[in-house]
Design a protein around this motif. Structure first.
Motif, PDB file in Angstrom:
ATOM      1  N   ALA A   5       0.833  -1.208   0.000  1.00  0.00           N
ATOM      2  CA  ALA A   5       0.000   0.000   0.000  1.00  0.00           C
ATOM      3  C   ALA A   5       0.863   1.251   0.000  1.00  0.00           C
ATOM      4  O   ALA A   5       0.609   2.191  -0.769  1.00  0.00           O
ATOM      5  CB  ALA A   5      -0.934  -0.008   1.199  1.00  0.00           C
ATOM      6  N   LEU A   6       1.883   1.282   0.851  1.00  0.00           N
ATOM      7  CA  LEU A   6       2.756   2.459   0.916  1.00  0.00           C
ATOM      8  C   LEU A   6       3.481   2.686  -0.407  1.00  0.00           C
ATOM      9  O   LEU A   6       3.612   3.826  -0.862  1.00  0.00           O
ATOM     10  CB  LEU A   6       3.775   2.308   2.054  1.00  0.00           C
ATOM     11  N   ASP A   7       3.937   1.605  -1.022  1.00  0.00           N
ATOM     12  CA  ASP A   7       4.602   1.732  -2.321  1.00  0.00           C
ATOM     13  C   ASP A   7       3.670   2.307  -3.374  1.00  0.00           C
ATOM     14  O   ASP A   7       4.046   3.186  -4.146  1.00  0.00           O
ATOM     15  CB  ASP A   7       5.132   0.375  -2.801  1.00  0.00           C
ATOM     16  N   SER A   8       2.441   1.821  -3.406  1.00  0.00           N
ATOM     17  CA  SER A   8       1.519   2.279  -4.440  1.00  0.00           C
ATOM     18  C   SER A   8       1.017   3.704  -4.182  1.00  0.00           C
ATOM     19  O   SER A   8       0.735   4.442  -5.122  1.00  0.00           O
ATOM     20  CB  SER A   8       0.332   1.324  -4.578  1.00  0.00           C
ATOM     21  N   LEU A   9       0.929   4.086  -2.916  1.00  0.00           N
ATOM     22  CA  LEU A   9       0.424   5.433  -2.597  1.00  0.00           C
ATOM     23  C   LEU A   9       1.463   6.529  -2.801  1.00  0.00           C
ATOM     24  O   LEU A   9       1.102   7.680  -3.065  1.00  0.00           O
ATOM     25  CB  LEU A   9      -0.087   5.464  -1.148  1.00  0.00           C
ATOM     26  N   ARG A  10       2.729   6.199  -2.631  1.00  0.00           N
ATOM     27  CA  ARG A  10       3.833   7.171  -2.811  1.00  0.00           C
ATOM     28  C   ARG A  10       3.572   8.481  -2.068  1.00  0.00           C
ATOM     29  O   ARG A  10       3.685   9.573  -2.616  1.00  0.00           O
ATOM     30  CB  ARG A  10       4.071   7.436  -4.284  1.00  0.00           C
ATOM     31  N   GLY A  11       3.166   8.337  -0.789  1.00  0.00           N
ATOM     32  CA  GLY A  11       2.939   9.522   0.034  1.00  0.00           C
ATOM     33  C   GLY A  11       1.530  10.064  -0.016  1.00  0.00           C
ATOM     34  O   GLY A  11       1.184  10.963   0.749  1.00  0.00           O
ATOM     35  N   GLY A  12       0.704   9.549  -0.898  1.00  0.00           N
ATOM     36  CA  GLY A  12      -0.678  10.012  -1.015  1.00  0.00           C
ATOM     37  C   GLY A  12      -1.594   9.314  -0.027  1.00  0.00           C
ATOM     38  O   GLY A  12      -1.181   8.411   0.700  1.00  0.00           O
TER      39      GLY A  12
END
Length: 97
Positions: A48-55
């Motif tokens: 999830a963190l990888d796919s969100l990239r801070g979003g």
């Protein structure tokens, strides 16, 4: 719903917190609390963190993640314990902070 991230301390906990929680699983469930085994959430948060990239995660993504880690539907508090939640030990604290 409250989600508790128990970060622990690298090399000191030996899963004592999780073992105690799992020994009391029936009481916790009756009181709306679910302790999540590491095997159930391993990889989910990282992806999830990888796919969100801070979003921010969408409501759909949040629901999908909860469906993947929860056994029960009537939970008010979720406890996840993982010493690596805040990162690799060598990168947790750096000269930059």
């Amino acid at each position: 719903m409250q989600i508790v991230f128990h970060c622990g301390v690298h090399g000191t906990d030996q899963d004592g917190v999780l073992k105690t929680l799992f020994q009391n699983r029936d009481w916790l469930t009756r009181n709306g609390i679910e302790a999540i085994p590491r095997s159930r959430h391993r990889g989910i948060f990282e992806k999830a963190l990888d796919s969100l990239r801070g979003g921010a995660a969408t409501r759909e993504m949040q629901e999908t993640m909860l469906d993947a880690i929860l056994d029960n539907d009537n939970i008010q508090r979720v406890i996840c314990s993982q010493p690596g939640f805040i990162g690799l030990p060598a990168r947790v604290i750096s000269p930059e902070g």
